[in-house]
Design an enzyme around this catalytic site. Structure first.
Site, mmCIF file in Angstrom:
data_model
loop_
_atom_site.group_PDB
_atom_site.id
_atom_site.type_symbol
_atom_site.label_atom_id
_atom_site.label_comp_id
_atom_site.label_asym_id
_atom_site.label_seq_id
_atom_site.Cartn_x
_atom_site.Cartn_y
_atom_site.Cartn_z
ATOM 1 N N CYS B 96 -25.487 121.179 65.812
ATOM 2 C CA CYS B 96 -25.738 121.759 67.110
ATOM 3 C C CYS B 96 -27.148 121.422 67.593
ATOM 4 O O CYS B 96 -28.131 121.922 67.034
ATOM 5 C CB CYS B 96 -25.531 123.272 66.996
ATOM 6 S SG CYS B 96 -26.303 124.236 68.290
ATOM 7 N N CYS B 99 -29.379 124.330 68.914
ATOM 8 C CA CYS B 99 -29.829 125.212 67.825
ATOM 9 C C CYS B 99 -31.176 124.731 67.291
ATOM 10 O O CYS B 99 -32.039 125.543 66.928
ATOM 11 C CB CYS B 99 -28.836 125.220 66.666
ATOM 12 S SG CYS B 99 -27.207 125.836 67.082
#
Lengths: 512, 173
Positions: B96, B99
């Protein structure tokens, strides 16, 4: 906002306990238990849960011989279509970079490829898909169990954890969608210890280096294709023909392109043994069946792509009397995906005679779920399924091969229109387009219904998809020639095709 | 489920009674909890004055545990649900991109609070069941917990100011 989370906060119900208590009362724990969380299993279970039935899906990945394992989603997501297409794209980009110079891009020095960067990016995407599937199951209220499923009887599925802990599920209906795994050759010494399969190639952290791909299926050619494309020394060793089951003229064009592209081919050769040298390299001894001579060469990696087989033994199907095909081990299924045992169904790669494709598994799974819920009687139509082989020169097709059409209607019963074309993008790049070709196999006379469409060229998958719609609608040659092409594209050549094989005329398309 | 909640709250309360000198970093294990209780009174005073920096006499171990990676379900129960401090749970994944941007920002926002809030990092691939249990679907998802209850959450990236205000709200300033 706390309320949103409160309900799910303390979920820790012991599934086992509920299962046993329900069994005692004689009721089923689930209306449907699906064994296998791949393309088919997930589609079926999500569709089934929509109408309200209690559905569970069991997914478990037995690690490969080399120890590779992966998450939820099945072959397609983890060790098939998805990583394959991404690595194929990596290879195509390498070619594009080479072409770029001719288009004016100033690229100083040679451009190299780093396996680790590509592998990490591909693996990360696959992990995001594993997660996505998990969330979808949760959203659609399908119970997910990471257990190895086997059937105890027609209403009982046993799930085992890695540690051997058992869970018993009582199900009204059971669907088997466990797919297949790559085969290892059984009679080649060193094959299992030293070789890898498609289960492993996409999860390698280090570059496979100089690779020998044994096999000439689409798995073998696609893998060999992208390995060559990223700059690795790659050899394909084929026992007999390439792309068995596909139109052989088209198969020849695919492999001719690969040879020009840099992949080495060892035709009519069969490996005898694989030994590991002290350097760590693998020495392969093989026989050239044409001459009978033995040859040796060393490789960093040997990739076996010699077929796939279903894992039916571990399912316990023989005990239940579920009929299997003796040769393939696949489950014999009816047109409604039923097996020889009532309320046990099977579909996807594990079904005998079924195409080993994700879209057919997904569609068949959804239709099966609807039929089991009593919402529909529609059966899966396995005809007219388009497909594409993602080799360096892609090959897309729908319908019959020329040889199959000839077999059914005779050489005089068919008319084959064909053309060699050159994609516009190849011109400036000075790329050879000798294998860019298309043919339309039609019924001779009458409406001239199209029996098969075949296309080799860039983006063959994208090109074929649109024509598959026409094919599904029963397109004829006149429909095709009435369709106006989009210019300038490679796909438009399909609408312009007018030279027949029968005429013997030169089929090379010239100019605009 | 209500029963379980009640049991946990009672347990938490009795634990609070026992711990006279609550560890500034909520995520400490039992052993460091005891060592903190031997701290001089100065510790307690500074803890009650949230705007002050931590005294230098605090053990180094507790400062390190303001931000930690969750190891397993038991670890999560111990260090997050049963935490004395409010905890931000950062659900993330290695695949991700956002993230990777939010992570350091969260650490910064948490560090600014100098031990008044802890941060638990949960890799959703390693702890899929836990993430699903907490209703995580997209990442990054940040859930704020206080006394075992979820009090706030957000999904996606926030900038430094938004994070500071989110964290302050959790602490109750």
């Amino acid at each position: 906002m706390a309320a949103l989370f409160g309900g799910r906060r303390r979920w820790r119900s012991s599934q086992c306990f509920h299962v046993w208590s329900r069994q005692l009362t004689g009721k089923y724990d689930y209306d449907l238990v699906v064994v296998g969380g791949g393309s088919g299993g997930l589609a079926c279970s999500k569709e089934a849960a929509q109408a309200g039935p209690r559905v569970a899906v069991l997914d478990y990945v037995e690690p490969s011989v080399q120890g590779t394992k992966w998450g939820l989603g099945g072959t397609c997501v983890n060790v098939g279509c998805i990583p394959k297409k991404l690595m194929h794209q990596a290879a195509l980009l390498g070619t594009a970079v080479k072409d770029a110079k001719k288009y004016g891009w100033q690229i100083s020095g040679p451009v190299c490829h780093d396996w680790a960067t590509m592998a990490e990016a591909v693996q990360n995407h696959v992990r995001s898909l594993n997660w996505g599937h998990r969330v979808q199951l949760q959203d659609k209220k399908v119970k997910y169990l990471n257990l190895k499923g086997s059937l105890m009887d027609e209403h009982t599925v046993k799930g085992l954890t890695k540690a051997g802990k058992e869970t018993i599920l009582a199900a009204k209906n059971i669907v088997i969608a466990t797919g297949g795994r790559p085969k290892y050759p059984t009679n080649i010494q060193g094959a299992i210890e030293h070789g890898i399969t498609s289960d492993d190639i996409f999860w390698l952290k280090k570059s496979p280096g100089k690779t020998l791909v044994v096999g000439a299926s689409y798995v073998a050619l696609e893998c060999a294709g992208f390995l060559t494309g990223i700059g690795l020394d790659t050899t394909v060793m084929a026992r007999s023909i390439a792309l068995r089951g596909f139109d052989q003229q088209m198969a020849g064009l695919v492999t001719d392109y690969m040879e020009e592209y840099g992949t080495k081919f060892a035709w009519k050769c069969v490996p005898k043994r694989v030994d590991k040298l002290s350097s760590g390299a693998l020495q392969v001894t093989w026989t050239d069946t044409r001459t009978g001579n033995e040859h040796k060469d060393t490789y960093d990696t040997v990739l076996w792509a010699v077929g796939r087989a279903p894992e039916t033994k571990a399912l316990g199907l023989d005990r239940l009397g579920v009929q299997l095909n003796k040769e393939t081990g696949k489950i014999v299924v009816g047109t409604d995906e039923s097996t020889s045992v009532p309320n046990i169904y099977a579909f996807g790669d594990i079904g005998e005679g079924r195409p080993e494709l994700t879209p057919t598994a997904i569609k068949a799974g959804k239709l099966l779920a609807r039929r089991l819920a009593g919402h529909s009687t529609e059966l899966m139509n396995y005809d007219n399924v388009p497909t594409t082989v993602f080799t360096p020169l892609e090959y897309g097709c729908v319908g019959l091969s020329e040889e199959e059409a000839e077999k059914r209607l005779g050489k005089d019963g068919i008319e084959v229109y064909h053309a060699f074309y050159k994609p516009l993008e190849f011109t400036v790049a000075e790329r050879d387009a000798s294998q860019c070709y298309l043919k339309v196999v039609c019924e001779r006379g009458g409406d001239m219904k199209i029996l098969g469409l075949h296309f080799t060229g860039p983006n063959a998958g994208e090109v074929t998809q649109g024509f598959a719609l026409g094919f599904q609608c029963g397109a004829t040659y006149s429909h095709l020639s009435q369709t106006v092409g989009i210019h300038p594209t490679s796909a438009e050549e399909m609408t312009k095709v007018n030279i027949t094989k029968r005429s013997g005329l030169d089929a090379t398309v010239t100019g605009c | 489920m209500a029963q379980r909640l009640l049991v946990r709250r009672i347990w938490t309360v009795s634990v609070k009674d026992i711990r006279r000198f609550p560890a500034p970093a909520a995520a400490t294990a039992a052993s460091s909890c005891f060592s903190t209780s031997l701290q001089p009174a100065a510790t307690r005073v500074s803890f009650l004055a949230p705007s002050r920096a931590l005294p230098r006499s605090l053990p180094h171990a507790s400062r390190r545990e303001v931000s930690f990676n969750v190891q397993d379900h038991e670890d999560f129960t111990e260090r997050v649900i049963n935490s004395e401090l409010p905890v931000l749970i950062d659900f993330h994944a290695q695949w991700c991109g956002p993230c990777k941007i939010l992570g350091p920002r969260l650490e910064k926002a948490v560090a600014k609070q100098k031990g008044r809030v802890a941060m638990a990092k949960v890799d959703i691939d390693d702890h899929t069941d836990l993430a699903i249990e907490y209703g995580v679907s997209a990442v990054p998802t940040v859930i704020a917990m206080r006394g075992g209850d979820v009090v706030d959450h957000f999904v996606g990236i926030k900038d430094d100011d938004e994070l500071d205000s989110f964290v302050s709200k959790i602490i109750g300033q």
